[in-house]
Design a protein around this motif. Structure first.
Motif, PDB file in Angstrom:
ATOM      1  N   LEU A  31       0.837  -1.204   0.000  1.00 55.93           N
ATOM      2  CA  LEU A  31       0.000   0.000   0.000  1.00 55.93           C
ATOM      3  C   LEU A  31       0.865   1.246   0.000  1.00 55.93           C
ATOM      4  O   LEU A  31       0.550   2.238  -0.650  1.00 55.93           O
ATOM      5  N   ASN A  32       1.956   1.182   0.738  1.00 52.96           N
ATOM      6  CA  ASN A  32       2.851   2.324   0.880  1.00 52.96           C
ATOM      7  C   ASN A  32       3.625   2.626  -0.389  1.00 52.96           C
ATOM      8  O   ASN A  32       3.978   3.770  -0.638  1.00 52.96           O
ATOM      9  N   GLU A  33       3.929   1.607  -1.146  1.00 54.33           N
ATOM     10  CA  GLU A  33       4.742   1.801  -2.345  1.00 54.33           C
ATOM     11  C   GLU A  33       4.125   1.050  -3.517  1.00 54.33           C
ATOM     12  O   GLU A  33       4.582  -0.029  -3.905  1.00 54.33           O
ATOM     13  N   PRO A  34       3.075   1.612  -4.118  1.00 59.74           N
ATOM     14  CA  PRO A  34       2.358   0.905  -5.179  1.00 59.74           C
ATOM     15  C   PRO A  34       3.188   0.669  -6.446  1.00 59.74           C
ATOM     16  O   PRO A  34       2.843  -0.175  -7.250  1.00 59.74           O
ATOM     17  N   LYS A  35       4.291   1.376  -6.603  1.00 59.69           N
ATOM     18  CA  LYS A  35       5.128   1.189  -7.801  1.00 59.69           C
ATOM     19  C   LYS A  35       6.352   0.323  -7.503  1.00 59.69           C
ATOM     20  O   LYS A  35       7.321   0.334  -8.246  1.00 59.69           O
ATOM     21  N   MET A  36       6.293  -0.441  -6.439  1.00 61.22           N
ATOM     22  CA  MET A  36       7.403  -1.305  -6.051  1.00 61.22           C
ATOM     23  C   MET A  36       7.690  -2.327  -7.147  1.00 61.22           C
ATOM     24  O   MET A  36       6.774  -2.936  -7.698  1.00 61.22           O
ATOM     25  N   GLY A  37       8.969  -2.528  -7.448  1.00 58.43           N
ATOM     26  CA  GLY A  37       9.370  -3.480  -8.479  1.00 58.43           C
ATOM     27  C   GLY A  37       9.382  -4.913  -7.969  1.00 58.43           C
ATOM     28  O   GLY A  37       9.394  -5.168  -6.762  1.00 58.43           O
ATOM     29  N   ARG A  38       9.395  -5.850  -8.887  1.00 55.53           N
ATOM     30  CA  ARG A  38       9.392  -7.280  -8.537  1.00 55.53           C
ATOM     31  C   ARG A  38      10.628  -7.666  -7.715  1.00 55.53           C
ATOM     32  O   ARG A  38      10.523  -8.485  -6.804  1.00 55.53           O
ATOM     33  N   ARG A  39      11.760  -7.103  -8.043  1.00 53.94           N
ATOM     34  CA  ARG A  39      12.989  -7.441  -7.309  1.00 53.94           C
ATOM     35  C   ARG A  39      12.871  -7.055  -5.835  1.00 53.94           C
ATOM     36  O   ARG A  39      13.230  -7.815  -4.948  1.00 53.94           O
ATOM     37  N   LYS A  40      12.357  -5.863  -5.593  1.00 49.75           N
ATOM     38  CA  LYS A  40      12.184  -5.413  -4.204  1.00 49.75           C
ATOM     39  C   LYS A  40      11.133  -6.260  -3.502  1.00 49.75           C
ATOM     40  O   LYS A  40      11.283  -6.599  -2.329  1.00 49.75           O
ATOM     41  N   GLY A  89       4.621   1.421  12.722  1.00 51.86           N
ATOM     42  CA  GLY A  89       3.293   1.858  12.295  1.00 51.86           C
ATOM     43  C   GLY A  89       3.006   3.293  12.681  1.00 51.86           C
ATOM     44  O   GLY A  89       2.429   4.056  11.896  1.00 51.86           O
ATOM     45  N   GLY A  90       3.420   3.680  13.890  1.00 57.23           N
ATOM     46  CA  GLY A  90       3.227   5.069  14.331  1.00 57.23           C
ATOM     47  C   GLY A  90       3.986   6.055  13.471  1.00 57.23           C
ATOM     48  O   GLY A  90       3.481   7.128  13.130  1.00 57.23           O
ATOM     49  N   LYS A  91       5.192   5.674  13.099  1.00 55.46           N
ATOM     50  CA  LYS A  91       6.004   6.530  12.234  1.00 55.46           C
ATOM     51  C   LYS A  91       5.343   6.691  10.868  1.00 55.46           C
ATOM     52  O   LYS A  91       5.258   7.802  10.331  1.00 55.46           O
ATOM     53  N   MET A  92       4.840   5.575  10.308  1.00 53.39           N
ATOM     54  CA  MET A  92       4.146   5.640   9.020  1.00 53.39           C
ATOM     55  C   MET A  92       2.882   6.489   9.121  1.00 53.39           C
ATOM     56  O   MET A  92       2.590   7.289   8.230  1.00 53.39           O
ATOM     57  N   VAL A 105       8.431   6.902   2.053  1.00 49.64           N
ATOM     58  CA  VAL A 105       8.534   5.584   1.434  1.00 49.64           C
ATOM     59  C   VAL A 105       9.986   5.185   1.286  1.00 49.64           C
ATOM     60  O   VAL A 105      10.362   4.057   1.502  1.00 49.64           O
ATOM     61  N   GLN A 106      10.846   6.142   0.931  1.00 50.19           N
ATOM     62  CA  GLN A 106      12.260   5.845   0.750  1.00 50.19           C
ATOM     63  C   GLN A 106      12.882   5.310   2.032  1.00 50.19           C
ATOM     64  O   GLN A 106      13.658   4.386   2.004  1.00 50.19           O
ATOM     65  N   THR A 107      12.571   5.906   3.182  1.00 48.08           N
ATOM     66  CA  THR A 107      13.182   5.466   4.429  1.00 48.08           C
ATOM     67  C   THR A 107      12.415   4.312   5.063  1.00 48.08           C
ATOM     68  O   THR A 107      13.005   3.461   5.681  1.00 48.08           O
ATOM     69  N   LYS A 108      11.104   4.279   4.898  1.00 47.23           N
ATOM     70  CA  LYS A 108      10.310   3.249   5.558  1.00 47.23           C
ATOM     71  C   LYS A 108      10.670   1.846   5.091  1.00 47.23           C
ATOM     72  O   LYS A 108      10.653   0.924   5.864  1.00 47.23           O
ATOM     73  N   LEU A 109      10.935   1.702   3.832  1.00 47.71           N
ATOM     74  CA  LEU A 109      11.185   0.365   3.316  1.00 47.71           C
ATOM     75  C   LEU A 109      12.674   0.095   3.128  1.00 47.71           C
ATOM     76  O   LEU A 109      13.052  -0.735   2.321  1.00 47.71           O
TER      77      LEU A 109
END
Length: 194
Positions: A31-40, A89-92, A105-109
């Motif tokens: 949900l947080n990164e809908p454009k996430m690639g298959r490798r990730k 979760g609180g941070k998100m 998104v960059q730091t969360k994942l």
């Protein structure tokens, strides 16, 4: 227990039960990164699967080496899961409310957050070492690998579903993801304590 079809069925069912937390966190990540690639996606699923395999083996080792000390630690498992998932979760949630979702998104994942998620979602699997204590070392390892395979597939499914719905939620995905993670932490705590 001896090698049998029942052993494999039990291991698969155990894996699916343990993978539900990883599925939910994967859903939140998707949900947080809908454009996430298959490798990730494979990397995230692999991280969760690795932890889900390691924790039962660690529990099995503890049963066979230091049972007395581990019993004290088992009381803290729900607290640890609650704290880790509530923190993430609180941070998100805060970042979603503030509107800094793209940077978040960059730091969360990142690797450190995924590591924390992996620990938090698999820490309850540590106690599975007690349930497989009568297995030999090879049987315990095979069971753990089956759990890992089931978790990998289940996590990929969660990521894919999250990605699909993440596009529709756009700016609110971080809020929903944070709420999901906090809810998982509370669920692990409540079922572990009560």
């Amino acid at each position: 227990m001896k090698w049998s079809v029942l052993f494999f069925v039990n291991s698969i069912l155990l894996g699916e039960g343990l993978a539900m937390d990883a599925f939910s966190v994967s859903l939140a990540n998707g949900l947080n990164e809908p454009k996430m690639g298959r490798r990730k996606m494979c990397g995230i699923a692999g991280m969760f699967a690795g932890f889900q395999a390691a924790m039962p083996m660690l529990g099995w080792i503890c049963v066979h080496t230091m049972v007395q000390r581990f019993q004290l630690l088992s009381r803290g498992i729900p607290w640890i899961a609650l704290l880790l998932l509530s923190f993430i979760g609180g941070k998100m949630l805060l970042e979603g409310i503030r509107g800094g979702e793209e940077e978040a998104v960059q730091t969360k994942l990142g690797l450190s957050v995924l590591f924390l998620q992996g620990v938090a979602t698999s820490i309850d699997a540590l106690s599975v070492g007690f349930t497989i204590a009568d297995y030999g070392a090879l049987m315990a390892l095979v069971c753990s690998l089956i759990i890992a395979a089931v978790t990998f597939a289940t996590s990929l499914l969660g990521l894919q579903i999250g990605r699909q719905f993440g596009t529709g939620f756009s700016g609110k995905a971080s809020i929903l993801g944070g709420v999901i993670l906090i809810a998982i932490g509370v669920e692990i705590f409540v079922t572990g304590v009560f």
